[in-house]
Design an enzyme around this catalytic site. Structure first.
Site: not given
Ligand SMILES: *[C@@H]1O[C@H](CO)[C@@H](O)[C@H](O)[C@H]1NC(C)=O
Ligand SMILES: *[C@@H]1O[C@H](CO)[C@@H](O)[C@H](O)[C@H]1NC(C)=O
Ligand SMILES: *[C@@H]1O[C@H](CO)[C@@H](O)[C@H](O)[C@H]1NC(C)=O
Ligand SMILES: *[C@@H]1O[C@H](CO)[C@@H](O)[C@H](O)[C@H]1NC(C)=O
Ligand SMILES: *[C@@H]1O[C@H](CO)[C@@H](O)[C@H](O)[C@H]1NC(C)=O
Length: 380
Positions: A72, A162, A284
């Site tokens: 990522r 996020e 995450e």
């Protein structure tokens, strides 16, 4: 008429067969976020494999032996010094792709960090809604085309990082906690408009020959079902079709609140899988190896029976993987650990000392050495 009746009869049967996404979910992403690696290497950091007599090896080779199959990478628009910018990220993506790893691109739509507490728009971008949306759309398209032209196939593209509180503040700010609840839905109109523009940029790129990546929406607190249901419900109410994204991405950390339990994560993922029938990933996570209260009060773990230790890192991640793998219909699609090789930022945003997967030796600072911990094998 007859055909119509037949279709109506056929429909429930078709929708009852949950196979559509199983083929996609067959590949399980075991990823690491390695966005900082190039900066570290340029500063002289090296990694040593303690399972090979301290042989010096690239971090990804050590993590690859530990089961990693995906990397990522975050991307910033115009960062100071270029770190995490386009050229920087292309270099890392080319390298990891050539080594056989899948590439997952994490757009922040910012010149630096974007998360639930901050979504600063790029300094050079317009500050009114429609021009901003147009710039966003072009930026997404141009970025994806640049990856294609560099020979990189992106497997996953997350439109925002996020984004519980939206993107591109203040225009794209959103909040599910504005009471009463239906009012909140109205609060999402700018965000939905901006997000759809970013999504249109993906379509523009596909039209220009870019292979279609899986489009992800990434929200923090993957354990909080109320948050996720309200958030996605509000986007849909504001005209984002459920077909616009292919996969859910969630953050799940142990040290930002004791409600981040495995039970809550399981409930949230399983419920969303049943409601949306789309793949989900924990994109995450991390767990401290060291948390001794030297700099900050020790935060309580949301799974307090797992010790802050290297075995604890293995146990936490193993449990998260198992929860994701048990999501109904095989919709649990992967887990990514956050920045396991960040030798000079080992706290990874927590109040603990160290949540990475290497023992950092600073004795020759600024030349740093990372000795692999047993937890480099957490995807084995
Ligand atoms: C870590 O080291 C790199 C390379 O020396 C440097 O560019 C970077 O600023 C450092 N980051 C932190 C968090 O100290
Ligand atoms: C690897 O390096 C570490 C740290 O210097 C040391 O403790 C360990 O004994 C070394 N292992 C081998 C096999 O040399
Ligand atoms: C959403 O609500 C927050 C909090 O009430 C407010 O500050 C913000 O301006 C609203 N945003 C939009 C786009 O309406
Ligand atoms: C979960 O999310 C909802 C909606 O944002 C929020 O009101 C609630 O406080 C959160 N739960 C916890 C335990 O933080
Ligand atoms: C270290 O990581 C945290 C995120 O966890 C970030 O907020 C901070 O800026 C990083 N430090 C540097 C110097 O990059």
């Amino acid at each position: 008429m007859r055909l119509h009746t037949l279709l109506c009869l056929a429909l429930p049967v078709v929708s009852a067969i949950p196979t559509a996404d199983n083929s996609q979910a067959a590949f399980f992403y075991r990823g690491h976020d390695l966005s900082s690696l190039l900066t570290l290497e340029e500063g002289g950091a090296t990694y040593k494999d303690t399972e090979r007599n301290n042989e010096t090896r690239p971090a990804e080779a050590i993590l690859g032996d530990g089961g990693m199959n995906s990397v990522r990478l975050r991307i910033w628009v115009n960062p100071v010094g270029g770190t995490n910018g386009l050229e920087y990220t292309l270099d890392l993506a080319k390298r990891f792709q050539s080594e056989g790893y899948k590439i997952y691109l994490d757009f922040h739509f910012s010149d630096s960090w974007a998360d639930p507490n901050k979504q600063p728009p790029p300094a050079a971008w317009p500050t009114t809604l429609e021009p901003l949306a147009a710039t966003l759309r072009t930026y997404v398209k141009d970025t994806l085309v640049s990856f294609k032209e560099a020979g990189i196939t992106l497997d996953i593209v997350a439109l925002g990082n996020e984004i519980r509180h939206g993107i591109l503040w203040p225009l794209g700010y959103a909040d599910v906690d504005v009471e009463p609840w239906p009012k909140t839905v109205a609060n999402f109109s700018n965000l939905a408009y901006l997000w759809k523009s970013a999504r249109a940029g993906v379509d523009d790129a596909i039209y220009a020959g870019v292979p279609k990546p899986q489009v992800m929406i990434h929200i923090d607190d993957g354990w909080n079902l109320t948050l996720q249901q309200r958030w996605f419900g509000a986007m849909i109410e504001n005209g984002v079709p459920t077909t616009a994204w292919d996969v859910f991405g969630f953050s799940f950390y142990p040290f930002y609140g004791t409600a981040a339990t495995f039970d809550n994560l399981r409930t949230t993922l399983n419920t969303l899988a049943l409601e949306y029938r789309k793949p989900l990933q924990v994109v995450e996570t991390d767990y401290p190896a060291i948390c001794n209260g030297e700099y900050n009060p020790i935060p309580e773990s949301s799974e307090p029976e797992i010790p802050y230790s290297v075995p604890g890192q293995l146990e936490w991640t193993e449990d998260v993987i198992s929860i994701v793998k048990q999501v109904p219909f095989g919709l649990g699609q992967g887990v990514h650990y956050w920045e396991p090789a960040w030798l000079n930022n080992t706290s990874l945003g927590s109040d603990c000392n160290d949540a990475i997967l290497f023992d950092a030796d600073y004795s020759n600072w600024p030349q740093t050495i990372g000795y692999s911990r047993k937890s480099v094998n957490l995807f084995k």
